[in-house]
Design a protein around this motif. Structure first.
Motif, PDB file in Angstrom:
ATOM      1  N   GLU A   6       0.819  -1.207   0.000  1.00  0.00           N
ATOM      2  CA  GLU A   6       0.000   0.000   0.000  1.00  0.00           C
ATOM      3  C   GLU A   6       0.858   1.265   0.000  1.00  0.00           C
ATOM      4  N   SER A   7       1.821   1.323   0.918  1.00  0.00           N
ATOM      5  CA  SER A   7       2.590   2.559   1.082  1.00  0.00           C
ATOM      6  C   SER A   7       3.506   2.820  -0.111  1.00  0.00           C
ATOM      7  N   SER A   8       4.104   1.771  -0.685  1.00  0.00           N
ATOM      8  CA  SER A   8       4.989   1.985  -1.827  1.00  0.00           C
ATOM      9  C   SER A   8       4.199   2.417  -3.058  1.00  0.00           C
ATOM     10  N   CYS A   9       2.992   1.903  -3.232  1.00  0.00           N
ATOM     11  CA  CYS A   9       2.169   2.331  -4.366  1.00  0.00           C
ATOM     12  C   CYS A   9       1.661   3.761  -4.174  1.00  0.00           C
ATOM     13  N   GLU A  10       1.300   4.106  -2.954  1.00  0.00           N
ATOM     14  CA  GLU A  10       0.918   5.493  -2.701  1.00  0.00           C
ATOM     15  C   GLU A  10       2.078   6.432  -3.022  1.00  0.00           C
ATOM     16  N   GLU A  11       3.275   6.016  -2.641  1.00  0.00           N
ATOM     17  CA  GLU A  11       4.451   6.824  -2.929  1.00  0.00           C
ATOM     18  C   GLU A  11       4.688   6.931  -4.434  1.00  0.00           C
ATOM     19  N   PHE A  12       4.426   5.837  -5.162  1.00  0.00           N
ATOM     20  CA  PHE A  12       4.590   5.876  -6.619  1.00  0.00           C
ATOM     21  C   PHE A  12       3.703   6.954  -7.236  1.00  0.00           C
ATOM     22  N   PHE A  13       2.445   7.013  -6.836  1.00  0.00           N
ATOM     23  CA  PHE A  13       1.538   7.980  -7.455  1.00  0.00           C
ATOM     24  C   PHE A  13       1.834   9.406  -7.023  1.00  0.00           C
ATOM     25  N   ARG A  14       2.598   9.584  -5.952  1.00  0.00           N
ATOM     26  CA  ARG A  14       3.007  10.933  -5.543  1.00  0.00           C
ATOM     27  C   ARG A  14       4.270  11.395  -6.249  1.00  0.00           C
ATOM     28  N   LEU A  15       4.919  10.516  -7.000  1.00  0.00           N
ATOM     29  CA  LEU A  15       6.149  10.891  -7.697  1.00  0.00           C
ATOM     30  C   LEU A  15       5.882  11.994  -8.726  1.00  0.00           C
ATOM     31  N   PRO A  16       6.905  12.802  -9.030  1.00  0.00           N
ATOM     32  CA  PRO A  16       6.760  13.777 -10.121  1.00  0.00           C
ATOM     33  C   PRO A  16       6.424  13.073 -11.435  1.00  0.00           C
ATOM     34  N   ALA A  17       5.722  13.766 -12.305  1.00  0.00           N
ATOM     35  CA  ALA A  17       5.273  13.178 -13.564  1.00  0.00           C
ATOM     36  C   ALA A  17       6.423  12.614 -14.379  1.00  0.00           C
ATOM     37  N   GLU A  18       7.580  13.282 -14.353  1.00  0.00           N
ATOM     38  CA  GLU A  18       8.699  12.810 -15.172  1.00  0.00           C
ATOM     39  C   GLU A  18       9.226  11.460 -14.700  1.00  0.00           C
ATOM     40  N   ASP A  19       9.038  11.133 -13.425  1.00  0.00           N
ATOM     41  CA  ASP A  19       9.497   9.838 -12.917  1.00  0.00           C
ATOM     42  C   ASP A  19       8.568   8.697 -13.321  1.00  0.00           C
ATOM     43  N   LYS A  20       7.363   9.026 -13.765  1.00  0.00           N
ATOM     44  CA  LYS A  20       6.395   8.003 -14.169  1.00  0.00           C
ATOM     45  C   LYS A  20       6.199   7.953 -15.682  1.00  0.00           C
ATOM     46  N   ALA A  21       6.800   8.902 -16.398  1.00  0.00           N
ATOM     47  CA  ALA A  21       6.523   9.070 -17.824  1.00  0.00           C
ATOM     48  C   ALA A  21       6.854   7.828 -18.640  1.00  0.00           C
ATOM     49  N   ALA A  22       7.912   7.103 -18.287  1.00  0.00           N
ATOM     50  CA  ALA A  22       8.330   5.952 -19.089  1.00  0.00           C
ATOM     51  C   ALA A  22       7.296   4.844 -19.071  1.00  0.00           C
ATOM     52  N   PHE A  23       6.434   4.817 -18.076  1.00  0.00           N
ATOM     53  CA  PHE A  23       5.454   3.735 -17.956  1.00  0.00           C
ATOM     54  C   PHE A  23       4.071   4.128 -18.468  1.00  0.00           C
ATOM     55  N   TYR A  24       3.885   5.419 -18.774  1.00  0.00           N
ATOM     56  CA  TYR A  24       2.558   5.850 -19.218  1.00  0.00           C
ATOM     57  C   TYR A  24       2.349   5.497 -20.679  1.00  0.00           C
ATOM     58  N   THR A  25       1.265   4.793 -20.971  1.00  0.00           N
ATOM     59  CA  THR A  25       0.934   4.454 -22.354  1.00  0.00           C
ATOM     60  C   THR A  25      -0.539   4.082 -22.451  1.00  0.00           C
ATOM     61  N   GLU A  26      -1.123   4.335 -23.599  1.00  0.00           N
ATOM     62  CA  GLU A  26      -2.490   3.903 -23.891  1.00  0.00           C
ATOM     63  C   GLU A  26      -2.502   2.580 -24.657  1.00  0.00           C
ATOM     64  N   ASP A  27      -1.334   2.011 -24.893  1.00  0.00           N
ATOM     65  CA  ASP A  27      -1.206   0.752 -25.628  1.00  0.00           C
ATOM     66  C   ASP A  27      -1.600  -0.411 -24.714  1.00  0.00           C
ATOM     67  N   THR A  28      -2.769  -1.000 -24.948  1.00  0.00           N
ATOM     68  CA  THR A  28      -3.264  -2.060 -24.076  1.00  0.00           C
ATOM     69  C   THR A  28      -2.497  -3.366 -24.235  1.00  0.00           C
ATOM     70  N   ASP A  29      -1.631  -3.464 -25.235  1.00  0.00           N
ATOM     71  CA  ASP A  29      -0.817  -4.667 -25.396  1.00  0.00           C
ATOM     72  C   ASP A  29       0.420  -4.660 -24.497  1.00  0.00           C
ATOM     73  N   LYS A  30       0.722  -3.535 -23.887  1.00  0.00           N
ATOM     74  CA  LYS A  30       1.871  -3.455 -22.998  1.00  0.00           C
ATOM     75  C   LYS A  30       1.546  -4.180 -21.690  1.00  0.00           C
ATOM     76  N   PRO A  31       2.368  -5.153 -21.268  1.00  0.00           N
ATOM     77  CA  PRO A  31       2.050  -5.890 -20.040  1.00  0.00           C
ATOM     78  C   PRO A  31       2.210  -5.051 -18.780  1.00  0.00           C
ATOM     79  N   ASN A  32       3.122  -4.078 -18.810  1.00  0.00           N
ATOM     80  CA  ASN A  32       3.342  -3.195 -17.668  1.00  0.00           C
ATOM     81  C   ASN A  32       3.111  -1.766 -18.130  1.00  0.00           C
ATOM     82  N   ARG A  33       2.131  -1.106 -17.529  1.00  0.00           N
ATOM     83  CA  ARG A  33       1.841   0.235 -18.016  1.00  0.00           C
ATOM     84  C   ARG A  33       1.079   1.047 -16.973  1.00  0.00           C
TER      85      ARG A  33
END
Length: 265
Positions: A78-105
């Motif tokens: 719980e706490s590590s995921c909450e921390e993930f969503f509080r990260l700056p946008a640039e730290d999450k940018a590599a994982f953001y995608t609308e491609d539903t074929d990506k297994p991790n996104r």
């Protein structure tokens, strides 16, 4: 990505029109929250497998306590995921995608159906192939915060073991061999959805997810601090009252199909 993730905004002053659902598309709910059946897995096995079978036949949803998943593993997840969503946008940018074929996104504001309305949630989806002994698997998950990867590994291993035990209990209660669902039926990836629901300026007119049936064998839900889970029951929608430390269990569509075929044979 910064403008697409709901959690990137400090606050939301008004609900955008694209998130507003017409009244006839918002599932009505009973006024009172309803406690799902709570099954204590530390009780005698014959009682537990009977209760699992009955809860599955009656509603398909129940909660389990004394389930064997370490409390620390749940809290770290719980706490590590909450921390993930509080990260700056640039730290999450590599994982953001609308491609539903990506297994991790990482994605946000999903649109389902022809209406075009968007759902008020951000979601981190991670594929967890088993066994979790591959560095390539762990390295495909976000590397920030640093404790997220070990938290995911510990939590998913324990939660999958719980899911397999519940399937064995169900099989025993139904008179099937205990390992019926092992092998190919349960051998695919564990898919973990971390749903994040930022504060909504008008929650009465928005939805976090559409009414749906899970397509898999079994789903284990670790409820967060934001209430809102609703379950269809006898033509109504009931608000689930989570039990502290419990998992909400949902038997999915694949399990329903397989059990129907078995009982027809």
């Amino acid at each position: 990505m910064e403008n697409q993730l709901l959690s990137s905004a400090a606050t939301h002053e008004a609900l955008p029109d694209s998130f507003v659902f017409p009244p006839d598309q918002r599932p009505p709910a009973s006024a009172a929250a309803v406690a799902l059946p709570v099954i204590d897995l530390s009780r005698p096995r014959d009682e537990v497998r009977r209760d699992v079978l009955e809860a599955g036949k009656e509603l398909g949803f129940f909660q389990v306590v004394n389930h064997g998943v370490p409390e620390q593993a749940m809290r770290d997840m719980e706490s590590s995921c909450e921390e993930f969503f509080r990260l700056p946008a640039e730290d999450k940018a590599a994982f953001y995608t609308e491609d539903t074929d990506k297994p991790n996104r990482l994605f946000s504001s999903t649109v389902y159906g022809a209406g075009g309305e968007r759902y008020w949630r951000d979601c981190l989806r991670l594929a967890c192939p088993f066994p979790l002994d591959s560095a390539a698997t762990r390295n495909s998950w976000p590397d920030k915060p640093e404790r997220l990867r070990p938290a995911v590994e510990a939590f998913v291993a324990a939660a999958r073991a719980l899911g397999m035990e519940l399937l064995r209990l169900l099989c025993e209660g139904a008179g099937l061999r205990p390992d019926y669902f092992e092998g190919e039926l349960s051998g695919g990836d564990v898919v973990m959805n971390v749903n994040h629901y930022p504060p909504c300026p008008d929650p009465e007119r928005a939805l976090g997810l559409p009414p749906h049936c899970d397509r898999n064998l079994i789903t284990l839900l670790l409820p967060g601090t934001v209430p809102g889970l609703q379950v269809a029951c006898r033509g109504d929608w009931i608000r689930v009252q989570p039990v502290p430390g419990a998992f909400v269990v949902n038997f999915g569509h694949q399990l329903e199909v397989h059990s129907s075929i078995l009982f027809l044979m």
